[in-house]
Design a protein around this motif. Structure first.
Motif, mmCIF file in Angstrom:
data_model
loop_
_atom_site.group_PDB
_atom_site.id
_atom_site.type_symbol
_atom_site.label_atom_id
_atom_site.label_comp_id
_atom_site.label_asym_id
_atom_site.label_seq_id
_atom_site.Cartn_x
_atom_site.Cartn_y
_atom_site.Cartn_z
ATOM 1 N N PHE A 5 0.803 -1.226 0.000
ATOM 2 C CA PHE A 5 0.000 0.000 0.000
ATOM 3 C C PHE A 5 0.839 1.281 0.000
ATOM 4 O O PHE A 5 0.295 2.370 0.064
ATOM 5 C CB PHE A 5 -0.943 0.001 1.214
ATOM 6 C CG PHE A 5 -1.881 -1.157 1.232
ATOM 7 C CD1 PHE A 5 -3.025 -1.156 0.442
ATOM 8 C CD2 PHE A 5 -1.619 -2.283 2.001
ATOM 9 C CE1 PHE A 5 -3.890 -2.240 0.434
ATOM 10 C CE2 PHE A 5 -2.479 -3.364 2.005
ATOM 11 C CZ PHE A 5 -3.611 -3.344 1.214
ATOM 12 N N GLY A 6 2.141 1.133 -0.068
ATOM 13 C CA GLY A 6 2.997 2.317 -0.103
ATOM 14 C C GLY A 6 2.980 3.101 1.195
ATOM 15 O O GLY A 6 3.129 4.331 1.193
ATOM 16 N N VAL A 7 2.792 2.403 2.312
ATOM 17 C CA VAL A 7 2.780 3.062 3.625
ATOM 18 C C VAL A 7 4.180 3.001 4.220
ATOM 19 O O VAL A 7 4.807 1.943 4.272
ATOM 20 C CB VAL A 7 1.774 2.381 4.579
ATOM 21 C CG1 VAL A 7 1.860 2.997 5.981
ATOM 22 C CG2 VAL A 7 0.356 2.506 4.033
ATOM 23 N N ARG A 8 4.689 4.158 4.668
ATOM 24 C CA ARG A 8 6.017 4.244 5.261
ATOM 25 C C ARG A 8 5.888 4.653 6.729
ATOM 26 O O ARG A 8 5.002 5.427 7.087
ATOM 27 C CB ARG A 8 6.883 5.264 4.514
ATOM 28 C CG ARG A 8 6.958 5.015 3.023
ATOM 29 C CD ARG A 8 7.806 6.050 2.292
ATOM 30 N NE ARG A 8 7.411 7.426 2.552
ATOM 31 C CZ ARG A 8 6.373 8.031 1.999
ATOM 32 N NH1 ARG A 8 5.581 7.375 1.160
ATOM 33 N NH2 ARG A 8 6.107 9.290 2.279
ATOM 34 N N PHE A 9 6.797 4.153 7.537
ATOM 35 C CA PHE A 9 6.784 4.474 8.955
ATOM 36 C C PHE A 9 8.068 5.189 9.354
ATOM 37 O O PHE A 9 9.160 4.811 8.920
ATOM 38 C CB PHE A 9 6.631 3.204 9.801
ATOM 39 C CG PHE A 9 5.261 2.588 9.737
ATOM 40 C CD1 PHE A 9 4.264 2.994 10.604
ATOM 41 C CD2 PHE A 9 4.966 1.606 8.795
ATOM 42 C CE1 PHE A 9 2.997 2.438 10.551
ATOM 43 C CE2 PHE A 9 3.708 1.042 8.726
ATOM 44 C CZ PHE A 9 2.722 1.458 9.605
ATOM 45 N N GLU A 10 7.897 6.219 10.159
ATOM 46 C CA GLU A 10 9.034 6.932 10.743
ATOM 47 C C GLU A 10 8.884 6.811 12.261
ATOM 48 O O GLU A 10 7.975 7.390 12.853
ATOM 49 C CB GLU A 10 9.015 8.401 10.312
ATOM 50 C CG GLU A 10 10.164 9.217 10.847
ATOM 51 C CD GLU A 10 10.059 10.672 10.415
ATOM 52 O OE1 GLU A 10 9.881 11.537 11.308
ATOM 53 O OE2 GLU A 10 10.132 10.932 9.199
ATOM 54 N N VAL A 11 9.759 6.026 12.886
ATOM 55 C CA VAL A 11 9.589 5.668 14.288
ATOM 56 C C VAL A 11 10.674 6.296 15.159
ATOM 57 O O VAL A 11 11.856 6.274 14.812
ATOM 58 C CB VAL A 11 9.627 4.129 14.458
ATOM 59 C CG1 VAL A 11 9.408 3.746 15.919
ATOM 60 C CG2 VAL A 11 8.578 3.467 13.567
ATOM 61 N N LYS A 12 10.247 6.836 16.286
ATOM 62 C CA LYS A 12 11.172 7.395 17.268
ATOM 63 C C LYS A 12 10.813 6.884 18.667
ATOM 64 O O LYS A 12 9.655 6.608 18.952
ATOM 65 C CB LYS A 12 11.107 8.931 17.271
ATOM 66 C CG LYS A 12 11.603 9.589 15.995
ATOM 67 C CD LYS A 12 11.548 11.114 16.113
ATOM 68 C CE LYS A 12 12.048 11.789 14.844
ATOM 69 N NZ LYS A 12 11.976 13.278 14.949
ATOM 70 N N GLY A 13 11.822 6.761 19.505
ATOM 71 C CA GLY A 13 11.590 6.455 20.910
ATOM 72 C C GLY A 13 11.475 4.992 21.263
ATOM 73 O O GLY A 13 11.013 4.660 22.367
ATOM 74 N N LEU A 14 11.901 4.087 20.383
ATOM 75 C CA LEU A 14 11.789 2.663 20.693
ATOM 76 C C LEU A 14 12.567 2.278 21.944
ATOM 77 O O LEU A 14 12.242 1.283 22.607
ATOM 78 C CB LEU A 14 12.282 1.823 19.502
ATOM 79 C CG LEU A 14 11.342 1.700 18.307
ATOM 80 C CD1 LEU A 14 11.999 0.888 17.189
ATOM 81 C CD2 LEU A 14 10.028 1.046 18.708
ATOM 82 N N GLU A 15 13.567 3.078 22.291
ATOM 83 C CA GLU A 15 14.349 2.785 23.497
ATOM 84 C C GLU A 15 13.499 2.851 24.770
ATOM 85 O O GLU A 15 13.858 2.272 25.806
ATOM 86 C CB GLU A 15 15.534 3.755 23.627
ATOM 87 C CG GLU A 15 15.175 5.208 23.865
ATOM 88 C CD GLU A 15 14.848 5.995 22.602
ATOM 89 O OE1 GLU A 15 14.643 7.219 22.717
ATOM 90 O OE2 GLU A 15 14.815 5.381 21.506
#
Length: 272
Positions: free
Chosen positions: A76-86
C-alpha cells in the motif's frame, strides 16, 4: 483457450484500473478489500506456523504474526518513521496505551510491537475467521465491552497475568476507532490497571492518517505514518484516587504529540 483467458484477465485488470482512476469509491473499496484479503491469507498462513513452532496460544506467536504483517505496508505504499523505541527497553511489565484510528492500526502496531506484549481487544474479534484464530493464538485478551462487570473481571485477571508472566499489555484507551485527527476522551480502565499493578504507563502516538486514509472521503492512498514512543509515566505510590489525574496527564501528553506529529502545532497550543 489459454490466450482467451489471458485476454479476459488483462481486460478485467484494465477495467479495474480505469474504475479506480475514475471513481474514488471504487478505488477505496478495492484497496480495503485487498487489505482484508491480505489479513485473511496472512492469518491462514501464519496460524499453522504458530502451532508448529510454539504449540498453541502464547504471546511468543506475536513474533511470527509481526513478521507477516510487517510486509503489508509494501503493498500500500505506507512508510513508517519511528522514534523512541528505546522507551520500550525496560524490565518487567507495563501498560502501553496508543491512539486508535482505523483497521490499518494493525500495521502500525506490528511495526513497533515489543516482545512479550499482549493486546486487549473486543470479544467480537474472536469470531473473525482466520483473523480471529491468529489473534487468539497470539495471546490477545478479549473483553466484552457491553458488560462492565465482565470487563472489570477480565482486567483484574490481566493484572495477575501481567505480574506473573512479566508481560506488557497494549490498550487503546479511546475504546473505539477514531479517524478525526484528534483524540476521543480516554476510558480509565487501562489506568486503573496500571495503578492496581503499580506498573508504568508507556504512551505511543501515531500521526493522523487523514491525509491518506479517510473513509468518509473514500480516500486511501500511500502515505507516511510518524510514530513516537514516549517516556514511561511511573505509577508507583499512586492510588485509585490518582487515576483521573493520571488519565488526564496521559491524554494531554498524547494529544499534544498527536498534533505535533501530524503537523498541527497550533491546535495543540490552543488545546492547552
Amino acid at each position: 483457450m489459454e490466450l482467451g483467458w489471458l485476454l479476459w484477465g488483462a481486460g478485467v485488470l484494465l477495467l479495474l484500473h480505469v474504475l479506480m482512476e475514475l471513481s474514488p469509491a471504487v478505488n477505496f473499496a478495492l484497496r480495503i478489500g485487498f487489505y482484508c484479503l491480505l489479513c485473511v491469507v496472512g492469518s491462514a498462513l501464519a496460524a499453522p506456523v504458530c502451532l508448529l513452532v510454539n504449540g498453541g496460544r502464547t504471546v511468543k506467536n506475536m513474533r511470527i504474526i509481526k513478521t507477516v504483517v510487517k510486509t503489508f505496508k509494501y503493498f500500500f505504499g505506507v512508510r513508517f518513521e519511528v522514534k523512541g523505541l528505546e522507551n520500550f527497553e525496560m524490565e518487567g511489565p507495563a501498560i502501553i496505551v496508543s491512539n486508535h484510528q482505523s483497521i490499518l492500526d494493525m500495521m502500525g502496531l506490528m511495526e513497533v510491537l515489543p516482545d512479550d506484549c499482549v493486546q486487549v481487544g473486543k470479544k467480537e474479534l474472536m469470531y473473525a475467521g482466520t483473523v480471529g484464530l491468529i489473534i487468539y493464538l497470539g495471546g490477545v485478551i478479549f473483553i466484552n465491552r457491553k458488560s462492565t462487570t465482565s470487563a472489570k473481571m477480565v482486567m483484574a485477571e490481566v493484572a495477575k497475568t501481567m505480574a506473573a508472566d512479566k508481560v506488557k499489555v497494549w490498550v487503546y484507551p479511546e475504546g473505539t476507532r477514531n479517524c478525526t485527527g484528534d483524540l476521543l476522551p480516554f476510558k480509565k480502565g487501562a489506568f486503573h490497571l496500571a495503578v492496581q499493578a503499580q506498573v508504568p504507563v508507556i504512551p505511543v502516538v501515531y500521526s493522523s492518517f487523514t491525509s491518506f486514509y479517510n473513509p468518509k472521503k473514500n480516500l486511501f492512498t500511500s502515505g507516511k505514518i510518524k510514530v513516537e514512543v514516549l517516556p514511561a509515566i511511573e505509577t508507583k505510590g499512586l492510588t485509585s484516587g490518582d487515576v483521573s489525574d493520571l488519565t488526564d496527564r496521559c491524554f494531554r501528553t498524547m494529544r499534544e504529540t498527536l498534533f505535533r506529529l501530524s503537523g498541527c502545532p497550533s491546535e495543540a497550543k490552543d488545546s492547552s
